[in-house]
Design a protein around this motif. Structure first.
Motif, PDB file in Angstrom:
ATOM      1  N   LEU A 117     -15.729  -0.222   6.229  1.00 43.90           N
ATOM      2  CA  LEU A 117     -14.347  -0.142   5.764  1.00 43.90           C
ATOM      3  C   LEU A 117     -14.246   0.931   4.684  1.00 43.90           C
ATOM      4  CD1 LEU A 117     -11.680  -1.737   6.360  1.00 43.90           C
ATOM      5  CD2 LEU A 117     -12.099  -2.934   4.210  1.00 43.90           C
ATOM      6  N   PRO A 118     -13.521   2.017   4.949  1.00 49.05           N
ATOM      7  CA  PRO A 118     -13.459   3.109   3.968  1.00 49.05           C
ATOM      8  C   PRO A 118     -12.641   2.718   2.740  1.00 49.05           C
ATOM      9  CG  PRO A 118     -11.948   3.541   5.771  1.00 49.05           C
ATOM     10  CD  PRO A 118     -12.718   2.308   6.155  1.00 49.05           C
ATOM     11  N   LYS A 119     -13.017   3.281   1.624  1.00 48.89           N
ATOM     12  CA  LYS A 119     -12.277   3.018   0.399  1.00 48.89           C
ATOM     13  C   LYS A 119     -10.989   3.819   0.396  1.00 48.89           C
ATOM     14  CE  LYS A 119     -12.666   3.116  -4.647  1.00 48.89           C
ATOM     15  NZ  LYS A 119     -13.509   3.511  -5.810  1.00 48.89           N
ATOM     16  N   MET A 120      -9.904   3.181   0.030  1.00 50.38           N
ATOM     17  CA  MET A 120      -8.617   3.856  -0.064  1.00 50.38           C
ATOM     18  C   MET A 120      -8.123   3.739  -1.501  1.00 50.38           C
ATOM     19  SD  MET A 120      -6.658   3.043   3.527  1.00 50.38           S
ATOM     20  CE  MET A 120      -7.263   3.851   5.032  1.00 50.38           C
ATOM     21  N   ASP A 121      -8.061   4.876  -2.173  1.00 48.70           N
ATOM     22  CA  ASP A 121      -7.664   4.904  -3.585  1.00 48.70           C
ATOM     23  C   ASP A 121      -6.156   5.080  -3.696  1.00 48.70           C
ATOM     24  OD1 ASP A 121     -10.322   4.671  -4.585  1.00 48.70           O
ATOM     25  OD2 ASP A 121     -10.648   6.791  -4.137  1.00 48.70           O
ATOM     26  N   TRP A 122      -5.460   3.964  -3.604  1.00 52.35           N
ATOM     27  CA  TRP A 122      -4.002   3.991  -3.666  1.00 52.35           C
ATOM     28  C   TRP A 122      -3.522   4.323  -5.079  1.00 52.35           C
ATOM     29  CZ3 TRP A 122      -1.427   3.870   0.771  1.00 52.35           C
ATOM     30  CH2 TRP A 122      -2.026   3.249   1.884  1.00 52.35           C
ATOM     31  N   ILE A 123      -2.486   5.114  -5.165  1.00 49.75           N
ATOM     32  CA  ILE A 123      -1.793   5.364  -6.425  1.00 49.75           C
ATOM     33  C   ILE A 123      -0.453   4.647  -6.355  1.00 49.75           C
ATOM     34  CG2 ILE A 123      -0.785   7.106  -7.949  1.00 49.75           C
ATOM     35  CD1 ILE A 123      -2.826   9.084  -6.884  1.00 49.75           C
ATOM     36  N   LEU A 124      -0.310   3.573  -7.133  1.00 50.23           N
ATOM     37  CA  LEU A 124       0.909   2.770  -7.103  1.00 50.23           C
ATOM     38  C   LEU A 124       1.973   3.406  -8.000  1.00 50.23           C
ATOM     39  CD1 LEU A 124      -0.676  -0.804  -7.326  1.00 50.23           C
ATOM     40  CD2 LEU A 124      -0.252   0.615  -5.300  1.00 50.23           C
ATOM     41  N   LYS A 125       3.188   3.459  -7.484  1.00 56.36           N
ATOM     42  CA  LYS A 125       4.276   4.089  -8.222  1.00 56.36           C
ATOM     43  C   LYS A 125       5.270   3.045  -8.710  1.00 56.36           C
ATOM     44  CE  LYS A 125       3.773   8.400  -5.646  1.00 56.36           C
ATOM     45  NZ  LYS A 125       4.453   9.477  -4.876  1.00 56.36           N
ATOM     46  N   LYS A 126       6.008   3.384  -9.748  1.00 56.02           N
ATOM     47  CA  LYS A 126       6.983   2.464 -10.324  1.00 56.02           C
ATOM     48  C   LYS A 126       8.262   2.458  -9.500  1.00 56.02           C
ATOM     49  CE  LYS A 126       5.332   2.978 -15.085  1.00 56.02           C
ATOM     50  NZ  LYS A 126       5.715   3.343 -16.483  1.00 56.02           N
ATOM     51  N   LYS A 164      -5.973   2.360  10.243  1.00 58.88           N
ATOM     52  CA  LYS A 164      -7.048   2.002   9.323  1.00 58.88           C
ATOM     53  C   LYS A 164      -6.540   1.641   7.931  1.00 58.88           C
ATOM     54  CE  LYS A 164     -10.568   4.919  11.559  1.00 58.88           C
ATOM     55  NZ  LYS A 164     -11.596   5.979  11.348  1.00 58.88           N
ATOM     56  N   PHE A 165      -5.219   1.625   7.747  1.00 57.50           N
ATOM     57  CA  PHE A 165      -4.681   1.386   6.422  1.00 57.50           C
ATOM     58  C   PHE A 165      -4.967  -0.034   5.946  1.00 57.50           C
ATOM     59  CE2 PHE A 165      -1.940   4.868   7.984  1.00 57.50           C
ATOM     60  CZ  PHE A 165      -2.202   5.791   6.993  1.00 57.50           C
ATOM     61  N   HIS A 166      -5.372  -0.156   4.681  1.00 60.62           N
ATOM     62  CA  HIS A 166      -5.643  -1.454   4.081  1.00 60.62           C
ATOM     63  C   HIS A 166      -5.655  -1.302   2.564  1.00 60.62           C
ATOM     64  CE1 HIS A 166      -9.609   0.469   3.941  1.00 60.62           C
ATOM     65  NE2 HIS A 166      -9.837  -0.297   2.908  1.00 60.62           N
ATOM     66  N   GLY A 167      -5.585  -2.437   1.883  1.00 65.98           N
ATOM     67  CA  GLY A 167      -5.759  -2.438   0.438  1.00 65.98           C
ATOM     68  C   GLY A 167      -4.510  -2.578  -0.387  1.00 65.98           C
ATOM     69  N   LEU A 168      -3.328  -2.568   0.247  1.00 68.40           N
ATOM     70  CA  LEU A 168      -2.094  -2.838  -0.478  1.00 68.40           C
ATOM     71  C   LEU A 168      -1.836  -4.333  -0.511  1.00 68.40           C
ATOM     72  CD1 LEU A 168       0.082   0.117   0.896  1.00 68.40           C
ATOM     73  CD2 LEU A 168      -0.849  -0.119  -1.429  1.00 68.40           C
ATOM     74  N   SER A 169      -0.800  -4.750  -1.210  1.00 70.11           N
ATOM     75  CA  SER A 169      -0.544  -6.184  -1.376  1.00 70.11           C
ATOM     76  C   SER A 169       0.517  -6.728  -0.432  1.00 70.11           C
ATOM     77  CB  SER A 169      -0.116  -6.470  -2.826  1.00 70.11           C
ATOM     78  OG  SER A 169       1.020  -5.675  -3.172  1.00 70.11           O
ATOM     79  N   GLY A 170       1.077  -5.870   0.421  1.00 70.51           N
ATOM     80  CA  GLY A 170       2.118  -6.333   1.324  1.00 70.51           C
ATOM     81  C   GLY A 170       2.185  -5.504   2.591  1.00 70.51           C
ATOM     82  N   LEU A 171       2.981  -5.962   3.534  1.00 69.43           N
ATOM     83  CA  LEU A 171       3.114  -5.303   4.828  1.00 69.43           C
ATOM     84  C   LEU A 171       3.697  -3.899   4.674  1.00 69.43           C
ATOM     85  CD1 LEU A 171       2.892  -5.785   7.967  1.00 69.43           C
ATOM     86  CD2 LEU A 171       5.355  -6.281   7.876  1.00 69.43           C
TER      87      LEU A 171
END
Length: 251
Positions: A117-126, A164-171
């Protein structure tokens, strides 16, 4: 407006069901997928439960592999499998098992590949935005050669998305690259009775490293195929163009 209202009602019903019996239901979502680099539009089906996700791409049309040379002896090609089964992706907490095709010995071969499972470094925005009746947060991601903007909703909690998207908190509701060439758009969502999600099995099993090697040498393989169709002594060269796949590279 009508579509938006439908999504609003569905959100309330589904979110209530999900919270009250999360272990007994799974999400079934569909997406329109477009890749303007290839001119391809596909339907993507995504099933998600608390442990895994399974998504499949359904082809809108089938193309044979095409090769041609222009007047300056530059080689261009399009590659497409004639297989009736589309790409399939199974995501768990530690790996991805996917079905795709490699090009070898002048033909396409279906393969099943296991990838960490590749690491996905999400940048969360306001901030939030209303999209398809869902309150969505926004994130961005630089992954394997493309930069994505992603809208996702915590109203349907899950860490898995399409492909392959994963790692966020919602759909995930919408995905779009910064150059707008690749796009996923949620079109429907329902809840189903939870079932075990199966892994892709129809294909030759190879490692992820082997798959990457095949992908990286596909240009030279096509050139060799083209040489067999040209008069002896003909010289050709290949334009150094970027990949049209979702993944432009595997770094």
């Amino acid at each position: 407006m009508k579509s938006k209202n439908i999504f609003t009602v569905l959100t309330f019903v589904f979110f209530s069901s999900f919270c009250s019996s999360q272990e007994q239901v799974q999400v079934f979502a569909t997406y329109d997928f477009k890749n303007t680099n290839t001119g391809k539009t596909q339907l993507v089906e995504l099933r998600v439960n608390e442990k895994a996700a399974y998504s499949e791409f359904f082809e809108s049309k089938k193309l044979a592999d095409t090769l041609y040379a222009d007047e300056f002896e530059n080689v261009f090609f399009e590659k497409e499998s004639k297989d009736s089964i589309g790409q399939q992706y199974y995501l768990s907490n530690n790996e991805i098992v996917f079905r795709d095709h490699i090009y070898t010995n002048n033909e396409f071969v279906a393969v099943v590949v296991t990838e960490d499972l590749p690491k996905m470094d999400w940048i969360l925005k306001k901030g939030t935005i209303l999209m398809n009746g869902f309150t969505c947060n926004v994130a961005s991601l630089d992954f394997r050669g493309r930069v994505y903007n992603v809208w996702y909703t915590n109203e349907v909690p899950t860490k898995f998305g399409p492909w392959k998207f994963h790692g966020l908190s919602g759909l995930i509701v919408k995905i779009e690259t910064e150059d707008k060439s690749v796009k996923f758009q949620l079109t429907s969502i329902i809840f189903e009775q939870n079932q075990k999600l199966g892994m892709p099995t129809l294909g030759k099993k190879i490692t992820f490293q082997e798959f990457v090697q095949y992908e990286e040498k596909i240009t030279s393989d096509f050139v060799e195929k083209l040489k067999t169709k040209l008069p002896r002594g003909t010289t050709i060269k290949v334009n150094d163009t970027e990949s049209t796949n979702i993944e432009k590279n595997y770094k």
